[in-house]
Design a protein around this motif. Sequence first.
Motif: not given
Length: 115
Positions: A52-58
């Motif tokens: 859901t969170d782009e930063i966490m995914y990266e």
Amino acid sequence: LSQSDCAYIKSLLQFFPEMEDSNDFGRLATLAVCVKSTLLLNDPEIIEYVTTDEIMYEKVCAVLEYDPELRGKANHRWFFREQAKFRTVVKMEDEELVSCIHRLFRVTYLRDTVL
């Protein structure tokens, strides 16, 4: 593992920047195995949290670049920053739909490429 707002994943990821800066490849490989094992549990709450969170995914993809099962270091961060571009033929005004499309792409990339 998915209880407490995925605190386990958060605590694992907090060690990554220091390990990467010090080029500690042994610890990075161990961290990648821990994160990968957690994701392979297929807990919907964990997958939802990560995608859901782009930063966490990266961050998760960055850790998984050091997976010891790979022949060499992967370049997931480079792919997201330089290659993966969202394009539409028709203007999409529904932000929730666009967010869902981005999340679906992340889940698919995670399943098919990273894991």
